[in-house]
Design a protein around this motif. Structure first.
Motif, PDB file in Angstrom:
ATOM      1  N   TYR A 162       0.845  -1.189   0.000  1.00  0.00           N
ATOM      2  CA  TYR A 162       0.000   0.000   0.000  1.00  0.00           C
ATOM      3  C   TYR A 162       0.884   1.245   0.000  1.00  0.00           C
ATOM      4  CZ  TYR A 162      -4.001  -2.891   1.488  1.00  0.00           C
ATOM      5  OH  TYR A 162      -4.992  -3.823   1.568  1.00  0.00           O
ATOM      6  N   VAL A 163       0.564   2.188  -0.859  1.00  0.00           N
ATOM      7  CA  VAL A 163       1.203   3.497  -0.816  1.00  0.00           C
ATOM      8  C   VAL A 163       0.099   4.513  -0.543  1.00  0.00           C
ATOM      9  CG1 VAL A 163       2.525   5.236  -2.079  1.00  0.00           C
ATOM     10  CG2 VAL A 163       3.043   2.805  -2.388  1.00  0.00           C
ATOM     11  N   VAL A 164       0.195   5.203   0.596  1.00  0.00           N
ATOM     12  CA  VAL A 164      -0.896   6.060   1.058  1.00  0.00           C
ATOM     13  C   VAL A 164      -0.371   7.398   1.563  1.00  0.00           C
ATOM     14  CG1 VAL A 164      -2.228   4.015   1.723  1.00  0.00           C
ATOM     15  CG2 VAL A 164      -0.850   5.193   3.444  1.00  0.00           C
ATOM     16  N   GLY A 165      -1.288   8.333   1.703  1.00  0.00           N
ATOM     17  CA  GLY A 165      -1.023   9.612   2.349  1.00  0.00           C
ATOM     18  C   GLY A 165      -1.925   9.720   3.573  1.00  0.00           C
ATOM     19  N   HIS A 166      -2.732  10.782   3.620  1.00  0.00           N
ATOM     20  CA  HIS A 166      -3.842  10.947   4.558  1.00  0.00           C
ATOM     21  C   HIS A 166      -3.457  11.291   5.983  1.00  0.00           C
ATOM     22  CE1 HIS A 166      -7.882  10.702   6.036  1.00  0.00           C
ATOM     23  NE2 HIS A 166      -7.696   9.594   6.709  1.00  0.00           N
ATOM     24  N   THR A 167      -2.434  10.657   6.546  1.00  0.00           N
ATOM     25  CA  THR A 167      -2.068  10.873   7.944  1.00  0.00           C
ATOM     26  C   THR A 167      -0.638  11.382   8.017  1.00  0.00           C
ATOM     27  OG1 THR A 167      -3.525   9.060   8.601  1.00  0.00           O
ATOM     28  CG2 THR A 167      -1.889   9.793  10.215  1.00  0.00           C
ATOM     29  N   ARG A 168      -0.427  12.460   8.730  1.00  0.00           N
ATOM     30  CA  ARG A 168       0.916  13.034   8.822  1.00  0.00           C
ATOM     31  C   ARG A 168       1.912  12.018   9.361  1.00  0.00           C
ATOM     32  NH1 ARG A 168       0.356  19.345  10.743  1.00  0.00           N
ATOM     33  NH2 ARG A 168      -1.569  19.803   9.635  1.00  0.00           N
ATOM     34  N   THR A 169       3.113  12.046   8.803  1.00  0.00           N
ATOM     35  CA  THR A 169       4.126  11.078   9.196  1.00  0.00           C
ATOM     36  C   THR A 169       5.059  11.654  10.260  1.00  0.00           C
ATOM     37  OG1 THR A 169       5.582  11.783   7.413  1.00  0.00           O
ATOM     38  CG2 THR A 169       4.077   9.995   6.931  1.00  0.00           C
ATOM     39  N   ILE A 170       5.807  10.764  10.872  1.00  0.00           N
ATOM     40  CA  ILE A 170       6.727  11.143  11.943  1.00  0.00           C
ATOM     41  C   ILE A 170       7.840  12.024  11.386  1.00  0.00           C
ATOM     42  CG2 ILE A 170       8.314  10.258  13.696  1.00  0.00           C
ATOM     43  CD1 ILE A 170       6.686   7.599  13.510  1.00  0.00           C
ATOM     44  N   ASN A 171       7.984  13.223  11.927  1.00  0.00           N
ATOM     45  CA  ASN A 171       9.054  14.149  11.525  1.00  0.00           C
ATOM     46  C   ASN A 171       9.102  14.391  10.019  1.00  0.00           C
ATOM     47  OD1 ASN A 171       9.957  14.328  14.230  1.00  0.00           O
ATOM     48  ND2 ASN A 171      11.131  12.434  13.982  1.00  0.00           N
ATOM     49  N   ASP A 172       7.928  14.295   9.364  1.00  0.00           N
ATOM     50  CA  ASP A 172       7.839  14.547   7.919  1.00  0.00           C
ATOM     51  C   ASP A 172       8.740  13.631   7.109  1.00  0.00           C
ATOM     52  OD1 ASP A 172       5.928  16.619   8.102  1.00  0.00           O
ATOM     53  OD2 ASP A 172       7.489  18.030   8.667  1.00  0.00           O
ATOM     54  N   ASN A 173       8.967  12.421   7.597  1.00  0.00           N
ATOM     55  CA  ASN A 173       9.721  11.412   6.856  1.00  0.00           C
ATOM     56  C   ASN A 173       8.758  10.356   6.314  1.00  0.00           C
ATOM     57  OD1 ASN A 173      12.567  12.135   7.252  1.00  0.00           O
ATOM     58  ND2 ASN A 173      12.124  11.783   9.407  1.00  0.00           N
ATOM     59  N   ILE A 174       9.030   9.887   5.090  1.00  0.00           N
ATOM     60  CA  ILE A 174       8.268   8.751   4.584  1.00  0.00           C
ATOM     61  C   ILE A 174       8.582   7.550   5.455  1.00  0.00           C
ATOM     62  CG2 ILE A 174       8.000   7.170   2.633  1.00  0.00           C
ATOM     63  CD1 ILE A 174       8.547   9.531   0.782  1.00  0.00           C
ATOM     64  N   ILE A 175       7.549   6.859   5.899  1.00  0.00           N
ATOM     65  CA  ILE A 175       7.750   5.707   6.783  1.00  0.00           C
ATOM     66  C   ILE A 175       7.153   4.451   6.165  1.00  0.00           C
ATOM     67  CG2 ILE A 175       7.878   7.075   8.892  1.00  0.00           C
ATOM     68  CD1 ILE A 175       5.008   6.343   9.492  1.00  0.00           C
ATOM     69  N   ILE A 176       7.638   3.318   6.636  1.00  0.00           N
ATOM     70  CA  ILE A 176       7.181   2.025   6.154  1.00  0.00           C
ATOM     71  C   ILE A 176       6.761   1.181   7.345  1.00  0.00           C
ATOM     72  CG2 ILE A 176       9.590   1.222   6.062  1.00  0.00           C
ATOM     73  CD1 ILE A 176       8.730  -0.699   3.851  1.00  0.00           C
ATOM     74  N   GLN A 177       5.599   0.539   7.215  1.00  0.00           N
ATOM     75  CA  GLN A 177       5.110  -0.367   8.249  1.00  0.00           C
ATOM     76  C   GLN A 177       5.114  -1.784   7.704  1.00  0.00           C
ATOM     77  OE1 GLN A 177       1.545   0.514  10.382  1.00  0.00           O
ATOM     78  NE2 GLN A 177       1.727   2.725  10.119  1.00  0.00           N
ATOM     79  N   LYS A 178       5.864  -2.646   8.363  1.00  0.00           N
ATOM     80  CA  LYS A 178       5.854  -4.071   8.062  1.00  0.00           C
ATOM     81  C   LYS A 178       5.438  -4.788   9.332  1.00  0.00           C
ATOM     82  CE  LYS A 178       9.488  -4.181   4.529  1.00  0.00           C
ATOM     83  NZ  LYS A 178      10.800  -4.763   4.145  1.00  0.00           N
ATOM     84  N   ASP A 179       4.257  -5.378   9.304  1.00  0.00           N
ATOM     85  CA  ASP A 179       3.704  -6.010  10.503  1.00  0.00           C
ATOM     86  C   ASP A 179       3.691  -5.000  11.644  1.00  0.00           C
ATOM     87  OD1 ASP A 179       3.331  -8.435   9.146  1.00  0.00           O
ATOM     88  OD2 ASP A 179       5.434  -8.941   9.444  1.00  0.00           O
ATOM     89  N   CYS A 180       4.413  -5.265  12.722  1.00  0.00           N
ATOM     90  CA  CYS A 180       4.413  -4.355  13.871  1.00  0.00           C
ATOM     91  C   CYS A 180       5.597  -3.397  13.844  1.00  0.00           C
ATOM     92  CB  CYS A 180       4.409  -5.151  15.180  1.00  0.00           C
ATOM     93  SG  CYS A 180       2.906  -6.121  15.413  1.00  0.00           S
ATOM     94  N   ASN A 181       6.436  -3.494  12.838  1.00  0.00           N
ATOM     95  CA  ASN A 181       7.632  -2.658  12.775  1.00  0.00           C
ATOM     96  C   ASN A 181       7.388  -1.420  11.913  1.00  0.00           C
ATOM     97  OD1 ASN A 181       9.174  -4.557  14.276  1.00  0.00           O
ATOM     98  ND2 ASN A 181       9.348  -5.802  12.424  1.00  0.00           N
ATOM     99  N   ILE A 182       7.759  -0.269  12.436  1.00  0.00           N
ATOM    100  CA  ILE A 182       7.646   0.992  11.709  1.00  0.00           C
ATOM    101  C   ILE A 182       9.027   1.621  11.645  1.00  0.00           C
ATOM    102  CG2 ILE A 182       6.585   3.271  11.624  1.00  0.00           C
ATOM    103  CD1 ILE A 182       4.280   2.194  13.246  1.00  0.00           C
ATOM    104  N   SER A 183       9.462   2.009  10.447  1.00  0.00           N
ATOM    105  CA  SER A 183      10.774   2.634  10.327  1.00  0.00           C
ATOM    106  C   SER A 183      10.747   3.687   9.237  1.00  0.00           C
ATOM    107  CB  SER A 183      11.840   1.580  10.016  1.00  0.00           C
ATOM    108  OG  SER A 183      11.528   0.898   8.810  1.00  0.00           O
ATOM    109  N   VAL A 184      11.717   4.591   9.291  1.00  0.00           N
ATOM    110  CA  VAL A 184      11.850   5.612   8.262  1.00  0.00           C
ATOM    111  C   VAL A 184      12.346   4.960   6.979  1.00  0.00           C
ATOM    112  CG1 VAL A 184      13.095   7.695   7.583  1.00  0.00           C
ATOM    113  CG2 VAL A 184      12.263   7.454   9.928  1.00  0.00           C
TER     114      VAL A 184
END
Length: 250
Positions: A189-211
């Protein structure tokens, strides 16, 4: 054969996309929606002008530009089921010609292989609800044949949901924290809608979130890029290998 795709998060009246297309070439440019309702006190007149310039870019490059629809766009059209806060205080998209022109040049989602681009993301619960109401829908792209309706509005599972946290929410409203638990498998999924952490593009894989920096991704995940005016997303597809890179806007 190499294909390059540039993705812009929520516009909200910003014109930083122009700097990107001036400095980076791509085979496809995808806008994730929310062309209206400024977050930086951009005047209504400038928001409309900027949207019209994006539309002109689309019309001049019909095979290279995708304009997805966001919740603030349906709100700007003044559908009763699409009210947002803060509201876009203009009747511009209420005018029948402008509304129809917008709908003729935009869509709900776009797919490349197993990558689906939409404003907020497609919940399996919501997608099954769409299929139940519209049996002609067989895949994500078929959603684009549906007219605006309550299906694309704010659909809480109960009165407790005031933010978009329930898995019934539409592809213009669902939040990433909810989407990660009701994704359709084998989908990026590539989405917008919700502001990201420190204006960095982030990736969520299962329970892991990283820049996100520069990564080859083939498995199910959510890439969240509501990062304008700081970053945009570049995707390179070559021989089936998909590389996702967060780049700074010049």
């Amino acid at each position: 054969m190499t294909k390059k795709v540039i993705v812009f998060g929520d516009i909200h009246g910003r014109d930083c996309w122009k700097k990107v297309i001036e400095n980076f070439n791509a085979d496809l440019y995808i806008f994730l929606g929310d062309y209206f309702t400024s977050r930086e006190l951009i005047s209504v007149e400038d928001q409309i002008k900027n949207y019209e310039e994006i539309l002109k870019f689309k019309i001049e490059n019909p095979d290279k530009v995708i304009m997805n629809i966001g919740n603030h766009d349906t709100e700007a059209m003044k559908y009763y089921w699409a009210e947002c806060y803060p509201q876009f205080c203009s009747t511009y998209l209420q005018e029948s010609d402008n509304k129809q022109f917008f709908l003729d040049n935009t869509q709900w989602c776009y797919t490349i292989d197993n990558i689906v681009f939409s404003h907020a993301g497609i919940s399996e619960v919501w997608f099954n609800n769409v299929i139940a109401k519209h049996p002609e829908v067989k895949c994500f792209d078929d959603i684009n044949n549906l007219e605006p309706s309550e299906l694309f509005g704010f659909i809480p599972a109960g009165s407790w949901d005031y933010y978009g946290n329930s898995n019934t929410q539409s592809l213009t409203w669902i939040r990433p924290e909810t989407l990660k638990n009701c994704k359709i498998k084998d989908t990026i999924y590539v989405v917008g809608h919700t502001r990201t952490i420190n204006d960095n593009i982030i990736i969520q894989k299962d329970c892991n979130i990283s820049v996100l920096k520069k990564e080859v991704i083939n498995d199910s995940c959510i890439i969240q890029c509501d990062t304008l005016p700081k970053q945009f997303l570049m995707i390179t597809i070559e021989d089936g290998i998909k590389t996702f890179e967060a780049l700074n806007i010049p």
